[in-house]
Design a protein around this motif. Structure first.
Motif, PDB file in Angstrom:
ATOM      1  N   ARG A 242       4.908 -39.050 -55.001  1.00  0.00           N
ATOM      2  CA  ARG A 242       4.742 -38.066 -53.917  1.00  0.00           C
ATOM      3  C   ARG A 242       5.557 -38.445 -52.688  1.00  0.00           C
ATOM      4  N   GLU A 243       5.709 -39.745 -52.439  1.00  0.00           N
ATOM      5  CA  GLU A 243       6.453 -40.199 -51.262  1.00  0.00           C
ATOM      6  C   GLU A 243       7.967 -40.198 -51.488  1.00  0.00           C
ATOM      7  N   HIS A 244       8.391 -40.330 -52.746  1.00  0.00           N
ATOM      8  CA  HIS A 244       9.824 -40.475 -53.041  1.00  0.00           C
ATOM      9  C   HIS A 244      10.334 -39.357 -53.944  1.00  0.00           C
ATOM     10  N   TYR A 245       9.707 -38.175 -53.861  1.00  0.00           N
ATOM     11  CA  TYR A 245      10.075 -37.071 -54.751  1.00  0.00           C
ATOM     12  C   TYR A 245      11.528 -36.624 -54.554  1.00  0.00           C
ATOM     13  N   ARG A 246      12.099 -36.891 -53.381  1.00  0.00           N
ATOM     14  CA  ARG A 246      13.483 -36.472 -53.127  1.00  0.00           C
ATOM     15  C   ARG A 246      14.496 -37.433 -53.739  1.00  0.00           C
ATOM     16  N   ASP A 247      14.056 -38.625 -54.076  1.00  0.00           N
ATOM     17  CA  ASP A 247      14.963 -39.612 -54.659  1.00  0.00           C
ATOM     18  C   ASP A 247      15.221 -39.274 -56.127  1.00  0.00           C
ATOM     19  N   GLY A 248      16.229 -39.880 -56.670  1.00  0.00           N
ATOM     20  CA  GLY A 248      16.538 -39.639 -58.080  1.00  0.00           C
ATOM     21  C   GLY A 248      15.663 -40.470 -58.993  1.00  0.00           C
ATOM     22  N   LEU A 249      14.361 -40.209 -58.955  1.00  0.00           N
ATOM     23  CA  LEU A 249      13.421 -40.988 -59.752  1.00  0.00           C
ATOM     24  C   LEU A 249      13.647 -40.773 -61.242  1.00  0.00           C
ATOM     25  N   THR A 250      13.499 -41.867 -61.992  1.00  0.00           N
ATOM     26  CA  THR A 250      13.580 -41.782 -63.453  1.00  0.00           C
ATOM     27  C   THR A 250      12.370 -42.482 -64.051  1.00  0.00           C
ATOM     28  N   LEU A 251      12.064 -42.125 -65.296  1.00  0.00           N
ATOM     29  CA  LEU A 251      10.936 -42.750 -65.984  1.00  0.00           C
ATOM     30  C   LEU A 251      11.160 -44.247 -66.144  1.00  0.00           C
ATOM     31  N   THR A 252      12.394 -44.633 -66.428  1.00  0.00           N
ATOM     32  CA  THR A 252      12.706 -46.058 -66.592  1.00  0.00           C
ATOM     33  C   THR A 252      12.468 -46.823 -65.298  1.00  0.00           C
ATOM     34  N   GLU A 253      12.925 -46.256 -64.179  1.00  0.00           N
ATOM     35  CA  GLU A 253      12.731 -46.909 -62.882  1.00  0.00           C
ATOM     36  C   GLU A 253      11.257 -47.090 -62.567  1.00  0.00           C
ATOM     37  N   LEU A 254      10.465 -46.022 -62.782  1.00  0.00           N
ATOM     38  CA  LEU A 254       9.036 -46.089 -62.465  1.00  0.00           C
ATOM     39  C   LEU A 254       8.320 -47.090 -63.349  1.00  0.00           C
ATOM     40  N   SER A 255       8.628 -47.096 -64.631  1.00  0.00           N
ATOM     41  CA  SER A 255       7.956 -48.022 -65.540  1.00  0.00           C
ATOM     42  C   SER A 255       8.293 -49.465 -65.176  1.00  0.00           C
ATOM     43  N   GLU A 275      -0.368 -34.777 -67.323  1.00  0.00           N
ATOM     44  CA  GLU A 275       1.019 -34.333 -67.295  1.00  0.00           C
ATOM     45  C   GLU A 275       1.943 -35.481 -67.638  1.00  0.00           C
ATOM     46  N   SER A 276       3.105 -35.141 -68.166  1.00  0.00           N
ATOM     47  CA  SER A 276       4.131 -36.157 -68.359  1.00  0.00           C
ATOM     48  C   SER A 276       4.729 -36.513 -67.002  1.00  0.00           C
ATOM     49  N   PHE A 277       5.502 -37.585 -66.971  1.00  0.00           N
ATOM     50  CA  PHE A 277       6.154 -37.980 -65.727  1.00  0.00           C
ATOM     51  C   PHE A 277       7.018 -36.850 -65.171  1.00  0.00           C
ATOM     52  N   VAL A 278       7.824 -36.225 -66.021  1.00  0.00           N
ATOM     53  CA  VAL A 278       8.727 -35.155 -65.577  1.00  0.00           C
ATOM     54  C   VAL A 278       7.925 -33.960 -65.066  1.00  0.00           C
ATOM     55  N   GLN A 279       6.861 -33.605 -65.769  1.00  0.00           N
ATOM     56  CA  GLN A 279       6.031 -32.480 -65.321  1.00  0.00           C
ATOM     57  C   GLN A 279       5.403 -32.758 -63.966  1.00  0.00           C
ATOM     58  N   PHE A 280       4.880 -33.972 -63.801  1.00  0.00           N
ATOM     59  CA  PHE A 280       4.243 -34.339 -62.535  1.00  0.00           C
ATOM     60  C   PHE A 280       5.258 -34.308 -61.401  1.00  0.00           C
ATOM     61  N   LEU A 281       6.417 -34.914 -61.623  1.00  0.00           N
ATOM     62  CA  LEU A 281       7.459 -34.962 -60.595  1.00  0.00           C
ATOM     63  C   LEU A 281       7.931 -33.554 -60.226  1.00  0.00           C
ATOM     64  N   ASN A 282       8.176 -32.724 -61.225  1.00  0.00           N
ATOM     65  CA  ASN A 282       8.653 -31.366 -60.950  1.00  0.00           C
ATOM     66  C   ASN A 282       7.608 -30.527 -60.222  1.00  0.00           C
ATOM     67  N   ARG A 283       6.345 -30.729 -60.561  1.00  0.00           N
ATOM     68  CA  ARG A 283       5.289 -29.979 -59.870  1.00  0.00           C
ATOM     69  C   ARG A 283       5.247 -30.356 -58.386  1.00  0.00           C
ATOM     70  N   ILE A 284       5.386 -31.664 -58.095  1.00  0.00           N
ATOM     71  CA  ILE A 284       5.416 -32.109 -56.695  1.00  0.00           C
ATOM     72  C   ILE A 284       6.614 -31.500 -55.980  1.00  0.00           C
TER      73      ILE A 284
END
Length: 336
Positions: A242-255, A275-284
């Motif tokens: 939620r704090e870094h939604y504008r960054d180019g977050l990836t599943l690998t980085e988060l894990s 939700e999957s990571f992508v679904q959660f990120l896109n919803r935010i």
């Protein structure tokens, strides 16, 4: 500088004498072993010395093979060898395997003192590596007392520290990873959990990914008592998104950030958020985009960029999926 010495000597009386001589030289004997196998077991279970004082020909795994293993696996410790043989071939092979001194048995006190003084002068080459070894040892000593979120954070910090270890050459860094494997093998085997053989790591990223899987295995074996802590860690991950939604977050980085393998993180994310990571990120991102689209002076593509979408086409597709309408229709619905 006080050295931590592991003595490998088959003779009980000679071990006792060497131990006394080391202590009288102002250093610490952290362990004794009668053969190479005992020495390796000690290092895997108890800790790593700064100096290995090894007889070249004890029974079992001979001392020369032990010294070679330390050298070939880039284990950051200084080796001093001793033998009752003056055969030049033994001495030559020991020196090629990284030994800094050869002592003829019975070892005289002055000879040992000079060898240890030589080791002290060389210790600055190994200081940073031993700092990492101490971090590894501390982690495994405390892991049973850590909450799940603390375990994940500490393990992730440990892997990042080894991957970013700049003081060593690549081979030495992978040597530290091999020592980490030895500790994991001991811990998981004691609990009756299988330990997959490590692959031939081509780089630090492959090694880190392997150890994240071992961490997953350990957590799975302790899951009943740690359910709440897993949920807490995923909640923290969601707050980070939620704090870094504008960054180019990836599943690998988060894990990696939260100390899990990609597959384990994905499963836990889906389990606790639905939700999957992508679904959660896109919803935010869509939620943020809705607020931005209510600003009359802001273009649609600007709202897409500011909410973290790389292309307008993808933004339109995702927005429609979550909002049930296009960004333009959303604006018209709100009179913009």
């Amino acid at each position: 500088m006080m050295l931590h010495v592991l003595i490998v000597e088959p003779g009980v009386r000679r071990r006792a004498k060497l131990s006394r001589q080391v202590r009288e030289s102002g250093h610490l004997v952290i362990g004794e072993a009668s053969c190479g196998e005992e020495a390796l077991t000690f290092m895997e279970r108890q800790g790593w010395p700064t100096v290995l004082l090894a007889d070249l020909m004890p029974p079992g795994l001979d001392g020369l093979a032990l010294v070679r293993r330390v050298y070939e696996q880039r284990i950051p410790m200084i080796t001093i060898v001793q033998s009752d043989s003056r055969r030049a071939e033994y001495i030559r092979q020991a020196m090629q395997a990284g030994a800094i001194d050869f002592l003829l048995k019975p070892v005289k006190e002055e000879q040992l003192r000079l060898a240890l003084s030589n080791a002290e002068r060389r210790m600055h080459y190994y200081y940073a590596a031993h700092r990492e070894l101490n971090r590894i040892q501390s982690f495994f000593e405390q892991m049973d007392m850590l909450r799940q979120d603390e375990f994940i954070r500490r393990h992730a910090d440990l892997l990042r520290g080894l991957a970013d270890y700049e003081e060593a050459q690549r081979g030495e860094r992978l040597g530290l990873f091999r020592m980490l494997y030895a500790k994991w093998h001991t811990v998981l085997s004691r609990r009756g959990q299988s330990v997959p053989e490590p692959p031939v790591w081509q780089n630090e990223e492959e090694a880190a990914a392997y150890f994240r899987k071992l961490g997953d295995s350990w957590m799975s074996g302790n899951a009943p008592a740690r359910e709440g802590a897993i949920r807490l860690n995923i909640r923290i991950a969601c707050e980070y998104i939620r704090e870094h939604y504008r960054d180019g977050l990836t599943l690998t980085e988060l894990s990696e950030r939260f100390g899990m393998s990609v597959s384990y993180f994905s499963v836990q994310m889906k389990r606790y958020t639905g939700e999957s990571f992508v679904q959660f990120l896109n919803r935010i991102r869509v939620e943020k985009a809705k607020d931005l689209l209510l600003q009359p002076g802001l273009k649609v593509y600007e709202a897409a960029e500011q909410s973290g979408f790389e292309t307008l086409q993808y933004f339109n597709k995702v927005f429609r999926r979550f909002a049930g309408m296009t960004p333009g229709e959303y604006r018209r619905q709100h009179g913009i």
